[in-house]
Write an enzyme that holds these catalytic residues in place. Structure first.
Site, PDB file in Angstrom:
ATOM      1  N   ARG A 307       0.851  -1.198   0.000  1.00 19.04           N
ATOM      2  CA  ARG A 307       0.000   0.000   0.000  1.00 19.04           C
ATOM      3  C   ARG A 307       0.890   1.253   0.000  1.00 19.04           C
ATOM      4  O   ARG A 307       1.631   1.484   0.976  1.00 19.04           O
ATOM      5  CB  ARG A 307      -0.893   0.039   1.240  1.00 19.04           C
ATOM      6  CG  ARG A 307      -1.836  -1.144   1.382  1.00 19.04           C
ATOM      7  CD  ARG A 307      -3.089  -0.969   0.541  1.00 19.04           C
ATOM      8  NE  ARG A 307      -3.846  -2.203   0.453  1.00 19.04           N
ATOM      9  CZ  ARG A 307      -4.928  -2.481   1.169  1.00 19.04           C
ATOM     10  NH1 ARG A 307      -5.384  -1.599   2.026  1.00 19.04           N
ATOM     11  NH2 ARG A 307      -5.561  -3.637   1.024  1.00 19.04           N
ATOM     12  N   GLU A 309       0.527   4.164   0.809  1.00 20.29           N
ATOM     13  CA  GLU A 309      -0.178   5.208   1.569  1.00 20.29           C
ATOM     14  C   GLU A 309       0.824   5.905   2.460  1.00 20.29           C
ATOM     15  O   GLU A 309       1.552   5.232   3.192  1.00 20.29           O
ATOM     16  CB  GLU A 309      -1.212   4.588   2.508  1.00 20.29           C
ATOM     17  CG  GLU A 309      -2.392   3.964   1.840  1.00 20.29           C
ATOM     18  CD  GLU A 309      -3.231   3.199   2.856  1.00 20.29           C
ATOM     19  OE1 GLU A 309      -4.246   3.727   3.291  1.00 20.29           O
ATOM     20  OE2 GLU A 309      -2.819   2.082   3.229  1.00 20.29           O
ATOM     21  N   ARG A 315      -1.076   1.894  12.979  1.00 18.83           N
ATOM     22  CA  ARG A 315      -1.651   0.672  12.412  1.00 18.83           C
ATOM     23  C   ARG A 315      -1.452   0.487  10.918  1.00 18.83           C
ATOM     24  O   ARG A 315      -1.967  -0.468  10.324  1.00 18.83           O
ATOM     25  CB  ARG A 315      -3.139   0.595  12.749  1.00 18.83           C
ATOM     26  CG  ARG A 315      -3.943   1.708  12.124  1.00 18.83           C
ATOM     27  CD  ARG A 315      -5.348   1.733  12.697  1.00 18.83           C
ATOM     28  NE  ARG A 315      -6.130   2.721  12.013  1.00 18.83           N
ATOM     29  CZ  ARG A 315      -7.331   2.502  11.521  1.00 18.83           C
ATOM     30  NH1 ARG A 315      -7.879   1.331  11.632  1.00 18.83           N
ATOM     31  NH2 ARG A 315      -7.986   3.468  10.936  1.00 18.83           N
ATOM     32  N   HIS A 316      -0.739   1.418  10.269  1.00 20.39           N
ATOM     33  CA  HIS A 316      -0.521   1.297   8.829  1.00 20.39           C
ATOM     34  C   HIS A 316       0.922   0.952   8.487  1.00 20.39           C
ATOM     35  O   HIS A 316       1.848   1.593   8.975  1.00 20.39           O
ATOM     36  CB  HIS A 316      -0.894   2.600   8.117  1.00 20.39           C
ATOM     37  CG  HIS A 316      -2.373   2.823   8.048  1.00 20.39           C
ATOM     38  ND1 HIS A 316      -3.034   3.630   8.923  1.00 20.39           N
ATOM     39  CD2 HIS A 316      -3.299   2.322   7.190  1.00 20.39           C
ATOM     40  CE1 HIS A 316      -4.327   3.621   8.617  1.00 20.39           C
ATOM     41  NE2 HIS A 316      -4.515   2.834   7.577  1.00 20.39           N
ATOM     42  N   GLU A 458     -10.425  -1.897  12.880  1.00 18.79           N
ATOM     43  CA  GLU A 458     -10.779  -2.800  11.781  1.00 18.79           C
ATOM     44  C   GLU A 458      -9.649  -3.776  11.484  1.00 18.79           C
ATOM     45  O   GLU A 458      -8.500  -3.370  11.346  1.00 18.79           O
ATOM     46  CB  GLU A 458     -11.065  -1.948  10.537  1.00 18.79           C
ATOM     47  CG  GLU A 458     -11.429  -2.751   9.324  1.00 18.79           C
ATOM     48  CD  GLU A 458     -11.054  -2.036   8.038  1.00 18.79           C
ATOM     49  OE1 GLU A 458     -11.356  -0.845   7.894  1.00 18.79           O
ATOM     50  OE2 GLU A 458     -10.442  -2.702   7.168  1.00 18.79           O
ATOM     51  N   SER A 461     -11.978  -6.582   6.106  1.00 23.51           N
ATOM     52  CA  SER A 461     -12.982  -5.979   5.243  1.00 23.51           C
ATOM     53  C   SER A 461     -13.429  -7.064   4.299  1.00 23.51           C
ATOM     54  O   SER A 461     -12.583  -7.776   3.731  1.00 23.51           O
ATOM     55  CB  SER A 461     -12.313  -4.868   4.436  1.00 23.51           C
ATOM     56  OG  SER A 461     -13.000  -3.691   4.610  1.00 23.51           O
ATOM     57  N   ARG A 509      -1.971  -6.519  12.083  1.00 23.04           N
ATOM     58  CA  ARG A 509      -2.990  -5.825  12.884  1.00 23.04           C
ATOM     59  C   ARG A 509      -3.684  -6.777  13.840  1.00 23.04           C
ATOM     60  O   ARG A 509      -3.912  -6.450  15.003  1.00 23.04           O
ATOM     61  CB  ARG A 509      -4.029  -5.199  11.969  1.00 23.04           C
ATOM     62  CG  ARG A 509      -3.761  -3.737  11.781  1.00 23.04           C
ATOM     63  CD  ARG A 509      -5.005  -3.041  11.315  1.00 23.04           C
ATOM     64  NE  ARG A 509      -4.590  -2.008  10.383  1.00 23.04           N
ATOM     65  CZ  ARG A 509      -5.417  -1.257   9.693  1.00 23.04           C
ATOM     66  NH1 ARG A 509      -6.717  -1.443   9.797  1.00 23.04           N
ATOM     67  NH2 ARG A 509      -4.957  -0.338   8.880  1.00 23.04           N
TER      68      ARG A 509
HETATM   69  P1  ATP Z   1      -7.781   1.197   6.889  1.00 19.82           P
HETATM   70  O1  ATP Z   1      -9.110   1.848   6.693  1.00 19.82           O
HETATM   71  O2  ATP Z   1      -7.506   0.801   8.286  1.00 19.82           O
HETATM   72  O3  ATP Z   1      -6.651   1.936   6.239  1.00 19.82           O
HETATM   73  P2  ATP Z   1      -8.500  -0.374   4.641  1.00 19.82           P
HETATM   74  O4  ATP Z   1      -9.959  -0.135   4.652  1.00 19.82           O
HETATM   75  O5  ATP Z   1      -7.642   0.282   3.640  1.00 19.82           O
HETATM   76  O6  ATP Z   1      -7.882  -0.180   6.113  1.00 19.82           O
HETATM   77  P3  ATP Z   1      -8.693  -2.910   3.451  1.00 19.82           P
HETATM   78  O7  ATP Z   1      -8.180  -2.452   2.159  1.00 19.82           O
HETATM   79  O8  ATP Z   1     -10.103  -3.226   3.561  1.00 19.82           O
HETATM   80  O9  ATP Z   1      -8.276  -1.911   4.581  1.00 19.82           O
HETATM   81  O10 ATP Z   1      -7.774  -4.132   3.910  1.00 19.82           O
HETATM   82  C1  ATP Z   1      -8.252  -5.208   4.691  1.00 19.82           C
HETATM   83  C2  ATP Z   1      -7.437  -5.364   5.969  1.00 19.82           C
HETATM   84  O11 ATP Z   1      -6.058  -5.295   5.701  1.00 19.82           O
HETATM   85  C3  ATP Z   1      -7.671  -4.285   7.004  1.00 19.82           C
HETATM   86  O12 ATP Z   1      -8.796  -4.560   7.763  1.00 19.82           O
HETATM   87  C4  ATP Z   1      -6.415  -4.388   7.826  1.00 19.82           C
HETATM   88  O13 ATP Z   1      -6.467  -5.483   8.706  1.00 19.82           O
HETATM   89  C5  ATP Z   1      -5.391  -4.684   6.778  1.00 19.82           C
HETATM   90  N1  ATP Z   1      -4.730  -3.445   6.323  1.00 19.82           N
HETATM   91  C6  ATP Z   1      -5.172  -2.577   5.408  1.00 19.82           C
HETATM   92  N2  ATP Z   1      -4.318  -1.588   5.198  1.00 19.82           N
HETATM   93  C7  ATP Z   1      -3.271  -1.833   6.008  1.00 19.82           C
HETATM   94  C8  ATP Z   1      -2.037  -1.177   6.247  1.00 19.82           C
HETATM   95  N3  ATP Z   1      -1.709  -0.078   5.580  1.00 19.82           N
HETATM   96  N4  ATP Z   1      -1.189  -1.712   7.142  1.00 19.82           N
HETATM   97  C9  ATP Z   1      -1.500  -2.835   7.800  1.00 19.82           C
HETATM   98  N5  ATP Z   1      -2.650  -3.510   7.619  1.00 19.82           N
HETATM   99  C10 ATP Z   1      -3.530  -3.020   6.735  1.00 19.82           C
END
Ligand code: ATP
Length: 535
Positions: A307, A309, A315-316, A458, A461, A509
């Site tokens: 990602r 981001e 948590r990211h 979260e 998803s 996470r």
């Molecule tokens: P968030 O809103 O917390 O950034 P997201 O909605 O982007 O998460 P999803 O794309 O739905 O997350 O990804 C599914 C799962 O993957 C999340 O629930 C989380 O457990 C994990 N996840 C997502 N992005 C990250 C990240 N940048 N770092 C660690 N774990 C992640």
């Protein structure tokens, strides 16, 4: 004792140096004193010479029992059993064993040296003291071995009258006869394992900060809590696999280099790909669905997810381990929601039952409330969650997305009301979900999608995905997705696709929240975030 020639004869001492008349009494006394002094000096020097001569002559009788081993280059096979430190118990008293471990600490005093040998989370005290087999030189050598060096030690297991609280093997110590350094550590370590092991409750100044730990992760990993934590994490993946395999899932592997961003262009790392460019997969989403279309029916995968981001939060990560699953269902996506809920229960129970000791070790350094869950899992509609938040004073509309603080508050409200740290929110607003999410059949404001939460954050998803190719195309266009770029995915649904649903989970996470830790970097062995790309 050897006689000493001072160079001044008795006769000489009575005469003046120039051979003239006898000396006065005072002068005589002075001369005598000087002569005595010179004699003493000469005696001392001789003593020293004799001593060093003796050193050369009396060989170190223990010289074959200690030293630096030549580099192990697999020159020869050695028929020797190296015992586990965990197995050194009073029932094996007086047995002679070899062990290999790290020099954890050492303390020498006179003719003895106490040291602790550490093997992962197990430690045993060792005592080497001058005797028939152990020389003074050997003590000196052992005392000088630097901390964290890997050593082979031979000794007798002896029971001790008083428990050794500081070691995992409290009831025994090793009476050492041989010590060999297999691999030395540099004397100045960037951080001390002892400091990195201090509980969070101790003074922050005595502890090691997160960046120093992560910069020197190899040493940081040696702490008992990390030894335990990464074993619990392996357990998490094991129970994920075990549960799904029992339910007929197949483990698959999906490409990480892809030609187009799976869910729109944002947050995707671009990489050069020969003469063109490619992207790192943001999730295995499209491929696990295509596997279901390919009749694998129920699939899961464990793998890296990227990602791009610039999220500098607790948590990211920019790379994390995705635990993903996807399955065909019969008539209702709740078949899948229930299965995933039960899967989490199986994981939580598996960890509780089989990793209780490891969890307790982590909590000793990082105190946290034990993780609570209900059986069956608590499932609430998204709307109900929003109402709870509204009642608590949060200003939001039914169709709004949940902000991070709102999520956390909801977690606390649900914990207070239902006494669970794990819950499922079902039926999210369609507008906040990706294009492939199946809308609710009654009201398109909502969707057949769900998130799962641990301690108010979260961790999953998921949704029922659109399996009708025409409808999928329509939704993709509505989201302004470049259809050409995901043609392979869209086409997969043209040839008959089973109704299906699934979800994506972030391993780090789940581990962070299960253990009640404050930062996802703690549960990633070598974390990647916007500011960290090494080690
Ligand atoms: P968030 O809103 O917390 O950034 P997201 O909605 O982007 O998460 P999803 O794309 O739905 O997350 O990804 C599914 C799962 O993957 C999340 O629930 C989380 O457990 C994990 N996840 C997502 N992005 C990250 C990240 N940048 N770092 C660690 N774990 C992640």
């Amino acid at each position: 004792m050897a006689e000493v020639d001072s160079g001044i004869s008795e006769y000489d001492s009575l005469r003046r140096p120039d051979g003239d008349a006898p000396l006065s009494k005072k002068a005589l006394k002075k001369q005598q004193k000087e002569a005595e002094k010179a004699a003493k000096k000469a005696q001392h020097k001789l003593g020293k010479d004799q001593q060093s001569h003796a050193d050369v002559e009396t060989e170190d009788y223990a010289k074959d029992f200690y030293g630096n081993l030549p580099m192990i280059q697999s020159r020869e096979k050695v028929d020797r059993t190296l015992h586990r430190v965990s197995g050194l118990t009073p029932s094996r008293a007086d047995e002679k064993v070899w062990i290999r471990g790290r020099l954890h600490t050492s303390r020498s005093k006179g003719k003895q040296c106490f040291f602790v040998v550490r093997q992962q989370k197990w430690t045993v005290q060792a005592l080497v003291s001058v005797g028939d087999r152990v020389s003074k030189q050997m003590i000196k050598f052992v005392a000088a071995v630097s901390k964290e060096s890997i050593i082979d030690v031979e000794g007798y297991i002896r029971t001790v009258p008083n428990k050794i609280d500081s070691c995992s093997q409290e009831d025994v110590e090793l009476h050492v006869e041989q010590v060999w350094v297999v691999s030395p550590a540099v004397p100045r370590l960037p951080l001390q394992v002892e400091d990195a092991s201090r509980p969070e409750t101790e003074d922050a100044l005595a502890r090691v900060n997160q960046d120093t730990r992560l910069d020197n992760r190899v040493i940081d990993l040696r702490t008992q809590s990390n030894q335990a934590l990464f074993r619990v994490e392996a357990g998490l993946c094991k129970y994920f696999r075990n549960y799904l395999e029992k339910q007929g899932f197949v483990e698959i592997h999906t490409p990480k280099i892809i030609s187009a961003a799976s869910e729109g262009g944002a947050n995707v790392f671009e990489v050069s790909y020969f003469k063109s460019k490619a992207f790192l997969a943001q999730s295995p989403q499209l491929y696990k669905q295509m596997a279901v279309c390919g009749d694998l029916d129920r699939v899961f995968t464990v793998g890296a997810v990227f990602r791009a981001e610039d999220s500098n939060t607790h948590r990211h990560l920019t790379e994390f381990v995705g635990l993903d699953l996807e399955m065909a269902f019969n008539y209702h996506y709740h078949e899948v929601v229930d299965l995933i809920g039960n899967m989490f229960i199986a994981i939580f129970k598996g960890l509780q039952e089989n990793f209780a000791e490891e969890i307790a070790i982590v909590h000793k350094q990082y105190p946290a409330e034990p993780f609570k869950f209900l059986e069956p899992s608590l499932i609430l509609d998204y709307c109900e969650g929003v109402h709870m938040l509204q009642e608590a004073g949060v200003e939001m509309e039914e169709g709004d997305d949940l902000s991070t603080p709102a999520e956390k508050l909801l977690g606390r409200l649900i914990k207070a009301k239902y006494d669970t740290d794990f819950f499922i929110l079902d039926k999210f607003p369609l507008s906040v979900r990706p294009f492939y999410t199946m809308p609710d059949p009654e009201n398109e404001k909502w969707s057949n999608s769900y998130d799962m939460f641990m301690r108010g954050e979260e961790i999953l998803s998921g949704a029922q995905r659109i399996h009708d190719s025409a409808f999928l195309l329509e939704r993709a266009k509505l989201h302004e997705i470049d259809i050409d770029k995901i043609k392979g995915y869209i086409d997969a649904f043209k040839y008959g696709a089973p109704p299906h649903a699934g979800g994506g989970i972030g391993m780090e996470r789940v581990m962070m929240l299960y253990l009640g830790l404050d930062n996802v970097r703690k549960t990633s062995m070598f974390p990647r975030d916007p500011k960290r790309l090494t080690p």
